[in-house]
Design a protein around this motif. Structure first.
Motif, PDB file in Angstrom:
ATOM      1  N   GLY A   1       0.840  -1.204   0.000  1.00 22.83           N
ATOM      2  CA  GLY A   1       0.000   0.000   0.000  1.00 22.83           C
ATOM      3  C   GLY A   1       0.859   1.231   0.000  1.00 22.83           C
ATOM      4  N   GLU A   2       0.450   2.229   0.762  1.00 20.30           N
ATOM      5  CA  GLU A   2       1.218   3.446   0.949  1.00 20.30           C
ATOM      6  C   GLU A   2       1.421   3.644   2.439  1.00 20.30           C
ATOM      7  OE1 GLU A   2      -0.340   6.798  -1.270  1.00 20.30           O
ATOM      8  OE2 GLU A   2      -1.314   5.404  -2.639  1.00 20.30           O
ATOM      9  N   LEU A   3       2.535   4.229   2.790  1.00 18.00           N
ATOM     10  CA  LEU A   3       2.943   4.300   4.179  1.00 18.00           C
ATOM     11  C   LEU A   3       1.911   4.990   5.062  1.00 18.00           C
ATOM     12  CD1 LEU A   3       5.226   3.656   6.144  1.00 18.00           C
ATOM     13  CD2 LEU A   3       6.259   5.852   5.558  1.00 18.00           C
ATOM     14  N   ASP A   4       1.257   6.019   4.545  1.00 17.73           N
ATOM     15  CA  ASP A   4       0.337   6.805   5.358  1.00 17.73           C
ATOM     16  C   ASP A   4      -1.124   6.413   5.160  1.00 17.73           C
ATOM     17  OD1 ASP A   4       0.198   7.700   2.796  1.00 17.73           O
ATOM     18  OD2 ASP A   4       0.352   9.836   3.261  1.00 17.73           O
ATOM     19  N   LYS A   5      -1.360   5.226   4.577  1.00 21.84           N
ATOM     20  CA  LYS A   5      -2.723   4.756   4.360  1.00 21.84           C
ATOM     21  C   LYS A   5      -2.890   3.342   4.901  1.00 21.84           C
ATOM     22  CE  LYS A   5      -3.593   7.618   0.272  1.00 21.84           C
ATOM     23  NZ  LYS A   5      -4.033   7.628  -1.157  1.00 21.84           N
ATOM     24  N   THR A   6      -4.126   2.899   5.015  1.00 22.75           N
ATOM     25  CA  THR A   6      -4.399   1.551   5.489  1.00 22.75           C
ATOM     26  C   THR A   6      -3.782   0.535   4.539  1.00 22.75           C
ATOM     27  OG1 THR A   6      -6.482   2.277   6.470  1.00 22.75           O
ATOM     28  CG2 THR A   6      -6.211  -0.088   6.086  1.00 22.75           C
ATOM     29  N   PRO A   7      -3.008  -0.425   5.055  1.00 23.04           N
ATOM     30  CA  PRO A   7      -2.366  -1.402   4.164  1.00 23.04           C
ATOM     31  C   PRO A   7      -3.379  -2.214   3.374  1.00 23.04           C
ATOM     32  CG  PRO A   7      -1.437  -1.496   6.384  1.00 23.04           C
ATOM     33  CD  PRO A   7      -2.650  -0.629   6.462  1.00 23.04           C
ATOM     34  N   GLN A   8      -2.975  -2.621   2.170  1.00 23.59           N
ATOM     35  CA  GLN A   8      -3.769  -3.538   1.371  1.00 23.59           C
ATOM     36  C   GLN A   8      -3.654  -4.948   1.979  1.00 23.59           C
ATOM     37  OE1 GLN A   8      -5.622  -2.598  -1.372  1.00 23.59           O
ATOM     38  NE2 GLN A   8      -5.064  -0.508  -0.763  1.00 23.59           N
ATOM     39  N   PRO A   9      -4.616  -5.827   1.714  1.00 25.49           N
ATOM     40  CA  PRO A   9      -4.493  -7.194   2.226  1.00 25.49           C
ATOM     41  C   PRO A   9      -3.206  -7.855   1.744  1.00 25.49           C
ATOM     42  CG  PRO A   9      -6.702  -6.794   1.380  1.00 25.49           C
ATOM     43  CD  PRO A   9      -5.881  -5.616   0.971  1.00 25.49           C
ATOM     44  N   ALA A  10      -2.526  -8.514   2.649  1.00 26.69           N
ATOM     45  CA  ALA A  10      -1.276  -9.183   2.275  1.00 26.69           C
ATOM     46  C   ALA A  10      -1.510 -10.270   1.238  1.00 26.69           C
ATOM     47  CB  ALA A  10      -0.614  -9.768   3.512  1.00 26.69           C
ATOM     48  N   ALA A  11      -2.692 -10.853   1.248  1.00 25.32           N
ATOM     49  CA  ALA A  11      -3.006 -11.904   0.285  1.00 25.32           C
ATOM     50  C   ALA A  11      -3.205 -11.371  -1.122  1.00 25.32           C
ATOM     51  CB  ALA A  11      -4.268 -12.655   0.730  1.00 25.32           C
ATOM     52  N   SER A  12      -3.171 -10.045  -1.293  1.00 20.79           N
ATOM     53  CA  SER A  12      -3.335  -9.472  -2.627  1.00 20.79           C
ATOM     54  C   SER A  12      -2.082  -9.619  -3.480  1.00 20.79           C
ATOM     55  CB  SER A  12      -3.710  -7.991  -2.521  1.00 20.79           C
ATOM     56  OG  SER A  12      -2.653  -7.229  -1.952  1.00 20.79           O
ATOM     57  N   VAL A  13      -0.962 -10.014  -2.869  1.00 22.48           N
ATOM     58  CA  VAL A  13       0.261 -10.259  -3.626  1.00 22.48           C
ATOM     59  C   VAL A  13       0.548 -11.751  -3.648  1.00 22.48           C
ATOM     60  CG1 VAL A  13       1.216  -8.005  -3.081  1.00 22.48           C
ATOM     61  CG2 VAL A  13       1.773  -9.943  -1.618  1.00 22.48           C
ATOM     62  N   THR A  14       1.324 -12.170  -4.619  1.00 24.55           N
ATOM     63  CA  THR A  14       1.664 -13.579  -4.752  1.00 24.55           C
ATOM     64  C   THR A  14       3.169 -13.772  -4.606  1.00 24.55           C
ATOM     65  OG1 THR A  14       1.862 -13.395  -7.154  1.00 24.55           O
ATOM     66  CG2 THR A  14      -0.286 -14.013  -6.265  1.00 24.55           C
ATOM     67  N   ALA A  15       3.533 -14.989  -4.236  1.00 21.46           N
ATOM     68  CA  ALA A  15       4.927 -15.421  -4.122  1.00 21.46           C
ATOM     69  C   ALA A  15       5.778 -14.494  -3.255  1.00 21.46           C
ATOM     70  CB  ALA A  15       5.557 -15.564  -5.505  1.00 21.46           C
ATOM     71  N   PRO A  16       5.301 -14.122  -2.050  1.00 17.36           N
ATOM     72  CA  PRO A  16       6.162 -13.293  -1.195  1.00 17.36           C
ATOM     73  C   PRO A  16       7.389 -14.073  -0.752  1.00 17.36           C
ATOM     74  CG  PRO A  16       4.267 -14.074   0.044  1.00 17.36           C
ATOM     75  CD  PRO A  16       4.028 -14.467  -1.382  1.00 17.36           C
ATOM     76  N   ARG A  17       8.496 -13.359  -0.672  1.00 20.75           N
ATOM     77  CA  ARG A  17       9.753 -13.975  -0.255  1.00 20.75           C
ATOM     78  C   ARG A  17      10.567 -12.935   0.499  1.00 20.75           C
ATOM     79  NH1 ARG A  17      14.954 -14.540  -3.786  1.00 20.75           N
ATOM     80  NH2 ARG A  17      16.308 -15.763  -2.412  1.00 20.75           N
ATOM     81  N   ALA A  18      11.197 -13.355   1.594  1.00 22.32           N
ATOM     82  CA  ALA A  18      12.087 -12.490   2.364  1.00 22.32           C
ATOM     83  C   ALA A  18      13.450 -13.149   2.439  1.00 22.32           C
ATOM     84  CB  ALA A  18      11.531 -12.255   3.760  1.00 22.32           C
TER      85      ALA A  18
END
Length: 208
Positions: free
Chosen positions: A42-59
């Motif tokens: 999302g944007e830092l100063d706004k409510t985050p988007q659902p994490a499930a809206s992205v695919t293949a997260p990796r850290a």
């Protein structure tokens, strides 16, 4: 309180990239609390988007070592990131019928080498001057738009060498963001996308 620095448009010397449109876009950004970290969309100063809206997260760390993660409602939690180390996270999302966005986030400014395909890199450890790197090649930013949660806004122009320098007058979390478009289509999992965007962030804390 915190400040956010968003680099909204760039021109790249590399032929593979073209500047993205002026419209503001969501991005993936990292925050830390000791040994725990979190990635949000999302944007830092706004409510985050659902994490499930992205695919293949990796850290992962600079050496490529993957870190365990857990997808929660509004964040991807990364519990095993040792304090004092720079951290990366990536994910992707279909943002239009034929548009794929590749999110690339970095936490920390101690390392002076890029790991992600598109990354803002400090020219010296913990410095306030940054270069933009695309697949190992330094490219120049053309304009840097600066926003803060306090409403302080600036437009920064790069130096002759293409680097950008910011001041950090407020303590708290800073996020630098840049979006670029790749020339040419790409096919992922059998689906062809005519437009591919790379959105990269660099975040860090300035202590009180």
């Amino acid at each position: 309180m915190f400040s956010s620095f968003r680099i909204r448009s760039i021109s790249l010397a590399a032929a593979l990239l073209a500047t993205a449109g002026a419209a503001q876009a969501d991005y993936l950004w990292l925050s830390r609390d000791g040994a725990a970290a979190a990635a949000r969309v999302g944007e830092l100063d706004k409510t985050p988007q659902p994490a499930a809206s992205v695919t293949a997260p990796r850290a992962f760390l600079a050496d490529g070592k993957d870190l365990p993660l857990t997808v929660e409602a509004d964040r991807v939690r990364i519990p095993g990131a040792a304090a004092g180390t720079d951290l990366r996270a990536v994910a992707s999302r279909v943002t239009g019928e034929n548009t794929l966005t590749q999110y690339q986030a970095r936490w920390g400014r101690t390392e002076t080498k890029a790991v992600n395909d598109l990354e803002l890199v400090p020219t010296e450890p913990n410095g306030n001057t940054f270069k933009l790197v695309w697949k190992g090649n330094t490219v120049a930013a053309s304009q840097v738009n600066v926003d803060t949660a306090e409403g302080w806004r600036r437009v920064l122009k790069p130096a002759k060498d293409g680097t950008v320098t910011l001041t950090t007058p407020f303590p708290g979390l800073y996020v630098l963001e840049v979006t670029a478009r790749v020339n040419g289509a790409v096919t992922v999992d059998g689906k062809k996308y005519e437009e591919v965007r790379h959105t990269a962030t660099l975040s860090f804390d300035v202590p009180r």
